[in-house]
Design a protein around this motif. Structure first.
Motif, PDB file in Angstrom:
ATOM      1  N   LYS A 144       0.843  -1.201   0.000  1.00 20.38           N
ATOM      2  CA  LYS A 144       0.000   0.000   0.000  1.00 20.38           C
ATOM      3  C   LYS A 144       0.879   1.253   0.000  1.00 20.38           C
ATOM      4  O   LYS A 144       1.691   1.452   0.908  1.00 20.38           O
ATOM      5  N   VAL A 145       0.697   2.113  -1.007  1.00 21.79           N
ATOM      6  CA  VAL A 145       1.422   3.379  -1.074  1.00 21.79           C
ATOM      7  C   VAL A 145       0.520   4.508  -0.597  1.00 21.79           C
ATOM      8  O   VAL A 145      -0.703   4.470  -0.777  1.00 21.79           O
ATOM      9  N   GLN A 146       1.157   5.528   0.013  1.00 21.78           N
ATOM     10  CA  GLN A 146       0.406   6.636   0.596  1.00 21.78           C
ATOM     11  C   GLN A 146       0.801   7.973  -0.028  1.00 21.78           C
ATOM     12  O   GLN A 146       1.694   8.041  -0.883  1.00 21.78           O
ATOM     13  N   ALA A 158       7.629   0.643  -7.008  1.00 25.16           N
ATOM     14  CA  ALA A 158       7.087   0.053  -8.237  1.00 25.16           C
ATOM     15  C   ALA A 158       8.044  -0.996  -8.805  1.00 25.16           C
ATOM     16  O   ALA A 158       7.633  -2.101  -9.195  1.00 25.16           O
ATOM     17  N   ARG A 159       9.333  -0.655  -8.862  1.00 23.42           N
ATOM     18  CA  ARG A 159      10.313  -1.595  -9.438  1.00 23.42           C
ATOM     19  C   ARG A 159      10.439  -2.853  -8.592  1.00 23.42           C
ATOM     20  O   ARG A 159      10.446  -3.977  -9.120  1.00 23.42           O
ATOM     21  N   GLU A 160      10.541  -2.681  -7.271  1.00 23.19           N
ATOM     22  CA  GLU A 160      10.750  -3.848  -6.409  1.00 23.19           C
ATOM     23  C   GLU A 160       9.499  -4.721  -6.358  1.00 23.19           C
ATOM     24  O   GLU A 160       9.595  -5.951  -6.300  1.00 23.19           O
ATOM     25  N   SER A 161       8.333  -4.097  -6.384  1.00 23.87           N
ATOM     26  CA  SER A 161       7.094  -4.879  -6.399  1.00 23.87           C
ATOM     27  C   SER A 161       7.020  -5.741  -7.655  1.00 23.87           C
ATOM     28  O   SER A 161       6.661  -6.925  -7.584  1.00 23.87           O
ATOM     29  N   GLN A 162       7.355  -5.152  -8.780  1.00 23.43           N
ATOM     30  CA  GLN A 162       7.353  -5.922 -10.029  1.00 23.43           C
ATOM     31  C   GLN A 162       8.373  -7.052  -9.971  1.00 23.43           C
ATOM     32  O   GLN A 162       8.098  -8.187 -10.387  1.00 23.43           O
ATOM     33  N   LYS A 163       9.547  -6.759  -9.439  1.00 25.75           N
ATOM     34  CA  LYS A 163      10.609  -7.767  -9.336  1.00 25.75           C
ATOM     35  C   LYS A 163      10.172  -8.949  -8.477  1.00 25.75           C
ATOM     36  O   LYS A 163      10.437 -10.114  -8.814  1.00 25.75           O
ATOM     37  N   LEU A 164       9.478  -8.655  -7.359  1.00 28.08           N
ATOM     38  CA  LEU A 164       9.098  -9.701  -6.414  1.00 28.08           C
ATOM     39  C   LEU A 164       7.735 -10.322  -6.722  1.00 28.08           C
ATOM     40  O   LEU A 164       7.297 -11.243  -6.032  1.00 28.08           O
ATOM     41  N   GLY A 165       7.050  -9.796  -7.736  1.00 26.12           N
ATOM     42  CA  GLY A 165       5.762 -10.375  -8.123  1.00 26.12           C
ATOM     43  C   GLY A 165       4.644 -10.079  -7.153  1.00 26.12           C
ATOM     44  O   GLY A 165       3.756 -10.919  -6.937  1.00 26.12           O
ATOM     45  N   ILE A 166       4.665  -8.884  -6.558  1.00 21.58           N
ATOM     46  CA  ILE A 166       3.579  -8.470  -5.671  1.00 21.58           C
ATOM     47  C   ILE A 166       3.082  -7.110  -6.157  1.00 21.58           C
ATOM     48  O   ILE A 166       3.877  -6.234  -6.507  1.00 21.58           O
ATOM     49  N   ARG A 167       1.778  -6.939  -6.215  1.00 20.77           N
ATOM     50  CA  ARG A 167       1.234  -5.683  -6.743  1.00 20.77           C
ATOM     51  C   ARG A 167       1.227  -4.590  -5.679  1.00 20.77           C
ATOM     52  O   ARG A 167       1.024  -4.863  -4.499  1.00 20.77           O
ATOM     53  N   PHE A 168       1.438  -3.352  -6.127  1.00 19.92           N
ATOM     54  CA  PHE A 168       1.331  -2.210  -5.229  1.00 19.92           C
ATOM     55  C   PHE A 168       0.120  -1.377  -5.633  1.00 19.92           C
ATOM     56  O   PHE A 168      -0.278  -1.331  -6.798  1.00 19.92           O
ATOM     57  N   LEU A 169      -0.472  -0.721  -4.652  1.00 16.26           N
ATOM     58  CA  LEU A 169      -1.749  -0.023  -4.863  1.00 16.26           C
ATOM     59  C   LEU A 169      -1.954   0.979  -3.751  1.00 16.26           C
ATOM     60  O   LEU A 169      -1.166   1.061  -2.815  1.00 16.26           O
TER      61      LEU A 169
END
Length: 442
Positions: A144-146, A158-169
């Protein structure tokens, strides 16, 4: 609509969906008369805070029963302590606690100072990367981003979420455009944050004005006057062409929207006619929570002028119009409330959100999808839930009136089946009575 069907449930699953005159009812089955009634999938609240007040004990006695009584069988918790949420989920999954299935983000990732707690403050790319790795390791379902994140940290998330296969929102940060957030892969935007600004012909100017340091020793009235001018400029500069371009981007990038209209209407853009004071459902809200609600209402209403209220009404009207435009552009929506934020009733408010989606221009079918099949798709659980089909979880709501005739009919609940467990109307009323008793003591 599929009339004259019989649905059989066993071991938490739908086992039969067939013509009523052809299905053999097992001899030991508990029969629920659905004639002249309407069966829909269990509902999902895709923006909620189960442990916003801290320990999960209050959630057990207060929030979870209200959700079940309102036919909500799935939730996405959008900010809380991981250990508390894991505890609640474990209790529900083991059968120790009655409640919906839970998906969660854990603490927020935010700038300094953070907007809310619990938060992990990240100001550099290295801090942001480490925070994503930490939360992924703890088993959260999303990041969760604020609002106060700076670009360096946001893009590292964004980059690390994509790398680890977890979505950010989450929120579109104040320093990021909605278009850039969509291009960065933000999976869902909550509360329509950044959307109206992204539709403004003066977007960058207004962003810089919002980010500018506050004047020294500015009194409250001057601050309000400055905010008033900013909102007027935002609303007056709405560009249909910019809006169309942004909505097309959301659609192309599969950037989902969770407007949380109960929060927007009854808190963020509160006006006298949407004030909750005197609402009979306050009997379900514990006293300490009501005190927080009352303070928030007072802060938003005191010393406000009719001009302030007119701007809030205009803002809601424009947000409703934006949702209609996004829907026409093919953007996907999910229902959500932000309960138990001030003035947002857990459970009950989801039905209000569905009504607001229809007011915005979605059809009743599309509104229902925003709380059923769409959340299942977003969660990657279309094979498990979201529709009434053989083999899927037995999460069902039996209504006394047709929601396709009037979306408000989702409130007319006759029975709820939660993971195969039947709650008839008398049992749902008993849940509500227990919450009322709890609220009177706390």
């Amino acid at each position: 609509m599929r009339p004259d069907l019989t649905v059989i449930v066993a071991d938490g699953r739908v086992t039969v969906v067939g013509a009523a005159n052809k299905v053999a009812i097992p001899r030991a089955a508990k029969v629920v008369d659905g004639s002249r009634r309407f069966l829909i999938p269990g509902l999902a609240d895709m923006h909620i805070h189960l442990t916003g007040a801290g320990e999960p004990s209050g959630s057990r006695e207060f929030i979870l029963p209200l959700l079940v009584a309102n036919g909500i069988t799935t939730v996405r918790d959008m900010g809380g302590k991981v250990e508390y949420l894991k505890q609640l989920r474990s209790e529900i999954n083991s059968g120790k606690q009655v409640g919906p299935q839970i998906f969660f983000t854990g603490p927020y990732l935010d700038g300094n100072p953070p907007s809310f707690q619990p938060s992990i403050v990240v100001q550099t790319a290295a801090e942001a990367t480490a925070a994503v790795e930490k939360l992924k390791g703890e088993g959260v379902d999303f990041i969760k981003v604020q609002s106060r994140l700076q670009p360096e940290a946001y893009y590292a998330i964004a980059r690390e979420s994509q790398k680890l296969g977890i979505r950010f929102l989450g929120h579109v940060p104040d320093s990021i455009t909605a278009a850039a957030a969509s291009d960065a892969g933000q999976a869902s935007i909550e509360h329509l944050t950044g959307v109206l600004l992204g539709c403004s012909s003066r977007e960058e100017e207004l962003r810089q004005r919002r980010l500018a340091p506050l004047p020294a020793k500015e009194n409250k009235e001057r601050a309000r006057a400055r905010d008033r001018v900013w909102i007027e400029d935002l609303l007056d500069s709405y560009s249909p062409q910019k809006a169309a371009n942004l909505f097309q981007k959301f659609s192309a990038n599969r950037t989902w929207q969770v407007p949380t209209f109960p929060l927007l209407i009854h808190l963020a853009y509160l006006v006298p006619e949407t004030d909750r004071t005197g609402d009979p459902r306050l009997k379900y809200i514990p006293r300490d929570v009501r005190e927080t609600w009352d303070k928030s209402t007072k802060d938003l209403m005191d010393s406000r002028t009719e001009q302030d209220f007119a701007l809030r009404r205009r803002s809601v009207e424009l947000l409703l119009a934006a949702v209609k435009g996004m829907s026409e552009a093919g953007v996907s929506f999910m229902a959500g409330t932000d309960a138990a934020a001030p003035n947002v009733f857990p459970g009950f408010s989801l039905h209000e959100d569905l009504a607001s989606l229809v007011e915005a221009g979605l059809t009743p079918v599309q509104a229902l999808q925003a709380a059923t099949v769409k959340p299942a798709e977003f969660l990657g659980r279309s094979a498990e839930q979201g529709t009434i089909e053989v083999g899927k979880r037995a999460d069902l709501v039996l209504l006394n009136a047709n929601p396709l005739d009037d979306i408000h009919n989702t409130r007319k609940i006759h029975a709820v089946i939660l993971n195969g467990r039947l709650f008839e109307r008398s049992e749902l009323d008993a849940l509500l009575a227990e919450v009322e008793q709890f609220a009177s003591r706390h």
